[in-house]
Scaffold this motif. Sequence first.
Motif, short mmCIF file in Angstrom:
data_model
loop_
_atom_site.label_atom_id
_atom_site.label_comp_id
_atom_site.label_asym_id
_atom_site.label_seq_id
_atom_site.Cartn_x
_atom_site.Cartn_y
_atom_site.Cartn_z
N ALA A 128 57.14 27.79 93.63
CA ALA A 128 57.81 26.57 93.19
C ALA A 128 59.01 26.24 94.09
O ALA A 128 59.20 25.09 94.48
N ILE A 129 59.83 27.24 94.42
CA ILE A 129 60.97 26.97 95.28
C ILE A 129 60.51 26.64 96.69
O ILE A 129 61.11 25.82 97.39
N ALA A 130 59.40 27.25 97.12
CA ALA A 130 58.85 26.93 98.44
C ALA A 130 58.38 25.47 98.50
O ALA A 130 58.55 24.80 99.52
N TRP A 179 65.13 35.61 95.85
CA TRP A 179 66.57 35.66 96.12
C TRP A 179 67.15 34.26 96.27
O TRP A 179 68.24 33.97 95.75
N VAL A 180 66.43 33.39 96.96
CA VAL A 180 66.89 32.01 97.15
C VAL A 180 67.04 31.31 95.79
O VAL A 180 68.02 30.60 95.54
N SER A 181 66.08 31.51 94.90
CA SER A 181 66.19 30.94 93.55
C SER A 181 67.42 31.49 92.84
O SER A 181 68.13 30.76 92.14
N GLY A 182 67.67 32.79 93.02
CA GLY A 182 68.87 33.40 92.43
C GLY A 182 70.14 32.82 93.01
O GLY A 182 71.11 32.55 92.29
N TYR A 183 70.16 32.61 94.32
CA TYR A 183 71.32 32.00 94.99
C TYR A 183 71.58 30.61 94.42
O TYR A 183 72.71 30.25 94.13
N ARG A 184 70.53 29.83 94.25
CA ARG A 184 70.67 28.49 93.69
C ARG A 184 71.21 28.56 92.26
O ARG A 184 72.07 27.76 91.88
N PHE A 185 70.73 29.52 91.48
CA PHE A 185 71.20 29.68 90.11
C PHE A 185 72.69 30.02 90.08
O PHE A 185 73.46 29.44 89.32
N MET A 186 73.08 30.97 90.91
CA MET A 186 74.47 31.40 90.94
C MET A 186 75.42 30.30 91.40
O MET A 186 76.60 30.30 91.05
N ASN A 187 74.89 29.37 92.17
CA ASN A 187 75.70 28.27 92.69
C ASN A 187 75.44 26.96 91.95
O ASN A 187 75.83 25.90 92.43
N GLN A 188 74.77 27.07 90.81
CA GLN A 188 74.50 25.92 89.95
C GLN A 188 73.78 24.79 90.71
O GLN A 188 74.07 23.61 90.52
N HIS A 190 70.26 25.08 90.79
CA HIS A 190 68.89 25.36 90.39
C HIS A 190 68.32 24.30 89.47
O HIS A 190 69.04 23.46 88.93
N LEU A 191 67.01 24.37 89.30
CA LEU A 191 66.28 23.58 88.32
C LEU A 191 65.73 24.54 87.27
O LEU A 191 65.49 25.71 87.55
N VAL A 192 65.53 24.03 86.05
CA VAL A 192 65.00 24.83 84.96
C VAL A 192 63.73 24.17 84.44
O VAL A 192 63.73 22.97 84.15
N PHE A 193 62.67 24.95 84.30
CA PHE A 193 61.41 24.45 83.77
C PHE A 193 61.03 25.25 82.53
O PHE A 193 61.16 26.47 82.50
N GLY A 194 60.53 24.53 81.52
CA GLY A 194 60.09 25.19 80.31
C GLY A 194 60.99 24.91 79.13
O GLY A 194 61.86 24.04 79.16
N ASP A 195 60.79 25.66 78.06
CA ASP A 195 61.52 25.52 76.81
C ASP A 195 62.20 26.84 76.49
O ASP A 195 61.57 27.89 76.53
N ILE A 196 63.48 26.79 76.19
CA ILE A 196 64.25 28.00 75.97
C ILE A 196 63.69 28.84 74.82
O ILE A 196 63.83 30.08 74.80
N GLN A 197 63.02 28.22 73.86
CA GLN A 197 62.43 28.97 72.74
C GLN A 197 61.24 29.81 73.20
O GLN A 197 60.90 30.81 72.55
N GLU A 198 60.62 29.39 74.29
CA GLU A 198 59.38 30.02 74.73
C GLU A 198 59.55 30.83 76.00
O GLU A 198 58.95 31.90 76.16
N GLY A 199 60.33 30.31 76.91
CA GLY A 199 60.51 30.96 78.20
C GLY A 199 60.72 29.92 79.28
O GLY A 199 60.07 28.87 79.28
N ILE A 200 61.66 30.20 80.18
CA ILE A 200 61.96 29.26 81.26
C ILE A 200 61.78 29.93 82.62
O ILE A 200 61.83 31.16 82.73
N ILE A 202 63.37 29.70 86.50
CA ILE A 202 64.46 29.20 87.34
C ILE A 202 63.92 28.92 88.73
O ILE A 202 63.25 29.74 89.33
N VAL A 203 64.22 27.73 89.24
CA VAL A 203 63.75 27.34 90.58
C VAL A 203 64.95 26.87 91.41
O VAL A 203 65.76 26.09 90.91
#
Length: 203
Positions: A128-130, A179-188, A190-200, A202-203
């Motif tokens: 997805a990040i690719a 790691w790139v997805s993690g970097y994006r998350f740490m630096n706000q 990132h994108l989020v897909f899914g529903d928090i009740q079920e599972g998301i 991080i991209v």
Amino acid sequence: MLSTFAGIDYGSKTSGNTVVCYHDGQAIHFYEADKKDADLFIIDWISKYNLAQNRPTLRTIFLDAPLSLPAVYQSIAGFSNYHYRRCDVVLKAMSPMFLGGLTARAMELKQHLQDKMNVETQEVYPKAIAQILLPDHYHKKLTTNEMEALCRRLSRVIPELCLAEYPKTQHQFDALLAWVSGYRFMNQQHLVFGDIQEGIIIV
């Protein structure tokens, strides 16, 4: 800048295909599991890292594996898909049910890291990040020359992406994407897909 997170491409337990990607403050390095026990390898790697002196505590891993099951199995209202979570449907990812044992291992690993080591686990999906950062260039049989070219493209987007050496395998490259997805998350970023009740994811 020493980082407090790592990206992991997660393979079958004894395949040797699990790879940790970590930035040590100077460059990105790859750490490959042996063919004994990938889960124990990850736990031991984090333990040794966090026991070392003059390092920040590793707080988060970004794991390329499903970390939950479809919410229908928890009888949550509004969910009826027995095969895919909403994040899987949107990203065209594999079903956690199809992956079976790998999903169960990933969920167990997440629980262990959270309860025993105070380490958070986030689900990522390298493809997805690719598709966002490397459109029309990523596929599952990259040559070493293709991986080097894609790393150079990524470094233009992420200045901190400095590699000690270029990836030599697809698993190393996918760990880098985690790691790139993690970097994006740490630096706000990132994108989020899914529903928090079920599972998301991080991209």
